[in-house]
Design a protein around this motif. Sequence first.
Motif, mmCIF file in Angstrom:
data_model
loop_
_atom_site.group_PDB
_atom_site.id
_atom_site.type_symbol
_atom_site.label_atom_id
_atom_site.label_comp_id
_atom_site.label_asym_id
_atom_site.label_seq_id
_atom_site.Cartn_x
_atom_site.Cartn_y
_atom_site.Cartn_z
ATOM 1 N N ILE A 1 0.839 -1.207 0.000
ATOM 2 C CA ILE A 1 0.000 0.000 0.000
ATOM 3 C C ILE A 1 0.874 1.256 0.000
ATOM 4 O O ILE A 1 0.657 2.173 -0.795
ATOM 5 C CB ILE A 1 -0.953 -0.023 1.221
ATOM 6 N N ILE A 2 1.867 1.286 0.878
ATOM 7 C CA ILE A 2 2.721 2.482 0.969
ATOM 8 C C ILE A 2 3.569 2.630 -0.308
ATOM 9 O O ILE A 2 3.697 3.727 -0.853
ATOM 10 C CB ILE A 2 3.621 2.433 2.230
ATOM 11 N N GLY A 3 4.132 1.539 -0.796
ATOM 12 C CA GLY A 3 4.945 1.593 -2.017
ATOM 13 C C GLY A 3 4.121 2.033 -3.219
ATOM 14 O O GLY A 3 4.569 2.822 -4.057
ATOM 15 N N THR A 4 2.894 1.542 -3.302
ATOM 16 C CA THR A 4 2.003 1.936 -4.387
ATOM 17 C C THR A 4 1.652 3.419 -4.281
ATOM 18 O O THR A 4 1.603 4.141 -5.280
ATOM 19 C CB THR A 4 0.716 1.081 -4.357
ATOM 20 N N PHE A 5 1.439 3.878 -3.051
ATOM 21 C CA PHE A 5 1.150 5.290 -2.785
ATOM 22 C C PHE A 5 2.353 6.143 -3.217
ATOM 23 O O PHE A 5 2.195 7.225 -3.810
ATOM 24 C CB PHE A 5 0.865 5.464 -1.281
ATOM 25 N N GLN A 6 3.569 5.649 -2.971
ATOM 26 C CA GLN A 6 4.775 6.381 -3.400
ATOM 27 C C GLN A 6 4.812 6.514 -4.929
ATOM 28 O O GLN A 6 5.154 7.579 -5.452
ATOM 29 C CB GLN A 6 6.045 5.666 -2.918
ATOM 30 N N ALA A 7 4.450 5.428 -5.619
ATOM 31 C CA ALA A 7 4.420 5.483 -7.086
ATOM 32 C C ALA A 7 3.380 6.490 -7.549
ATOM 33 O O ALA A 7 3.620 7.288 -8.464
ATOM 34 C CB ALA A 7 4.108 4.096 -7.653
ATOM 35 N N LEU A 8 2.222 6.493 -6.921
ATOM 36 C CA LEU A 8 1.143 7.427 -7.271
ATOM 37 C C LEU A 8 1.617 8.876 -7.151
ATOM 38 O O LEU A 8 1.414 9.694 -8.059
ATOM 39 C CB LEU A 8 -0.053 7.159 -6.348
ATOM 40 N N GLU A 9 2.272 9.189 -6.049
ATOM 41 C CA GLU A 9 2.758 10.556 -5.834
ATOM 42 C C GLU A 9 3.866 10.906 -6.833
ATOM 43 O O GLU A 9 3.895 12.009 -7.372
ATOM 44 C CB GLU A 9 3.247 10.725 -4.390
ATOM 45 N N ALA A 10 4.782 9.955 -7.067
ATOM 46 C CA ALA A 10 5.882 10.203 -8.006
ATOM 47 C C ALA A 10 5.346 10.455 -9.418
ATOM 48 O O ALA A 10 5.806 11.356 -10.119
ATOM 49 C CB ALA A 10 6.847 9.018 -8.002
ATOM 50 N N ILE A 11 4.354 9.671 -9.812
ATOM 51 C CA ILE A 11 3.789 9.815 -11.159
ATOM 52 C C ILE A 11 3.092 11.175 -11.297
ATOM 53 O O ILE A 11 3.225 11.848 -12.320
ATOM 54 C CB ILE A 11 2.824 8.640 -11.466
ATOM 55 N N LYS A 12 2.383 11.605 -10.253
ATOM 56 C CA LYS A 12 1.748 12.938 -10.305
ATOM 57 C C LYS A 12 2.806 14.035 -10.408
ATOM 58 O O LYS A 12 2.646 14.990 -11.184
ATOM 59 C CB LYS A 12 0.870 13.159 -9.068
ATOM 60 N N LEU A 13 3.893 13.895 -9.649
ATOM 61 C CA LEU A 13 4.974 14.892 -9.701
ATOM 62 C C LEU A 13 5.575 14.946 -11.106
ATOM 63 O O LEU A 13 5.811 16.024 -11.650
ATOM 64 C CB LEU A 13 6.069 14.539 -8.684
ATOM 65 N N LEU A 14 5.817 13.782 -11.703
ATOM 66 C CA LEU A 14 6.456 13.715 -13.024
ATOM 67 C C LEU A 14 5.521 14.166 -14.136
ATOM 68 O O LEU A 14 5.936 14.843 -15.072
ATOM 69 C CB LEU A 14 6.946 12.290 -13.301
ATOM 70 N N ALA A 15 4.263 13.776 -14.021
ATOM 71 C CA ALA A 15 3.298 14.103 -15.076
ATOM 72 C C ALA A 15 2.739 15.511 -14.907
ATOM 73 O O ALA A 15 2.134 16.065 -15.831
ATOM 74 C CB ALA A 15 2.157 13.077 -15.069
ATOM 75 N N GLY A 16 2.936 16.080 -13.727
ATOM 76 C CA GLY A 16 2.441 17.430 -13.475
ATOM 77 C C GLY A 16 0.932 17.503 -13.376
ATOM 78 O O GLY A 16 0.303 18.438 -13.870
ATOM 79 N N ILE A 17 0.345 16.507 -12.726
ATOM 80 C CA ILE A 17 -1.120 16.518 -12.576
ATOM 81 C C ILE A 17 -1.503 16.513 -11.087
ATOM 82 O O ILE A 17 -0.732 16.083 -10.234
ATOM 83 C CB ILE A 17 -1.798 15.304 -13.264
ATOM 84 N N GLY A 18 -2.698 17.001 -10.815
ATOM 85 C CA GLY A 18 -3.287 16.913 -9.480
ATOM 86 C C GLY A 18 -2.538 17.689 -8.419
ATOM 87 O O GLY A 18 -1.705 18.556 -8.701
ATOM 88 N N GLU A 19 -2.867 17.341 -7.184
ATOM 89 C CA GLU A 19 -2.229 17.969 -6.022
ATOM 90 C C GLU A 19 -1.447 16.876 -5.319
ATOM 91 O O GLU A 19 -1.986 15.806 -5.047
ATOM 92 C CB GLU A 19 -3.330 18.512 -5.094
ATOM 93 N N THR A 20 -0.185 17.119 -5.023
ATOM 94 C CA THR A 20 0.613 16.069 -4.375
ATOM 95 C C THR A 20 0.486 16.174 -2.855
ATOM 96 O O THR A 20 -0.153 17.078 -2.331
ATOM 97 C CB THR A 20 2.103 16.164 -4.761
ATOM 98 N N LEU A 21 1.133 15.224 -2.179
ATOM 99 C CA LEU A 21 1.148 15.196 -0.709
ATOM 100 C C LEU A 21 2.137 16.204 -0.123
ATOM 101 O O LEU A 21 2.346 16.188 1.099
ATOM 102 C CB LEU A 21 1.585 13.802 -0.239
ATOM 103 N N ALA A 22 2.752 17.025 -0.951
ATOM 104 C CA ALA A 22 3.809 17.931 -0.479
ATOM 105 C C ALA A 22 3.370 18.687 0.769
ATOM 106 O O ALA A 22 2.286 19.274 0.804
ATOM 107 C CB ALA A 22 4.182 18.911 -1.578
#
Length: 253
Positions: free
Chosen positions: A198-219
């Motif tokens: 779950i945590i690793g998948t969540f990390q991928a989700l956040e990384a993909i948003k950062l790279l793709a420039g979409i949505g709001e991240t957990l920053a």
Amino acid sequence: MNDEQRLRYSRHLLLNEFGEDAQERLLASHALVIGAGGLGSAALLYLASSGVGRITICDGDRVDLTNLQRQVVHRLESVGKPKAASAAGTLAGLNPDIRVEPLEERAGPERIATLVRGADVVLDCSDNFATRHAINRACVAARRPLVSGAGIRFDGQIAVFDLRREGAPCYHCLFAEDASSMEERCATMGVFAPLVGIIGTFQALEAIKLLAGIGETLAGRLVLFDALSSRWHEVKLARDVHCRVCGDARAAA
Ligand SMILES: [Zn+2]
């Protein structure tokens, strides 16, 4: 994108918030994943399947039978082999469209700094504080976004430190290096298998948003997950102005 890529990534292209531009950005990006254990396994599978164009995997360990309970990127035939190569082999079978670089080494601070400078996003999937702090220092210095995950027993946590932003908190603001926090290891404490997924998948989700420039991240937020009660908690992160790594005092440190 060619026709095969359009087909492979079609379910991303159907998303209004994602689309072709975001997929192109993902394909042109480079993620550094440090640690190919439980967190790294889940993160790597989704980074690769989603089409992150270049992935560097850094891990100095070899696959052990006790890893297979949760480190789902590795297969039984990889027992005894280096984790980085084992993970790269699985990813190549999943998505040959991307470039995967396995580094079979336990990277020290200088090596980590070099690797971080070459990446667009860094996923900390490591299992010890020395490495975590070395990764954080490198991300602060190179101003790279850091997606930090951890999981032990039934407790997981994830945070994003978007160090491209002025005034962003860093990992050290949250967890001081000299704190007498006991290093908790899976080998002695145990770890619930799906938790790290779950945590690793969540990390991928956040990384993909950062790279793709979409949505709001957990920053600027730390999310805690208690797998035993299935409860999530969120804590707002503030920068420590006295932080020795990112704070105003760093020049004096
Ligand atoms: Zn800091």
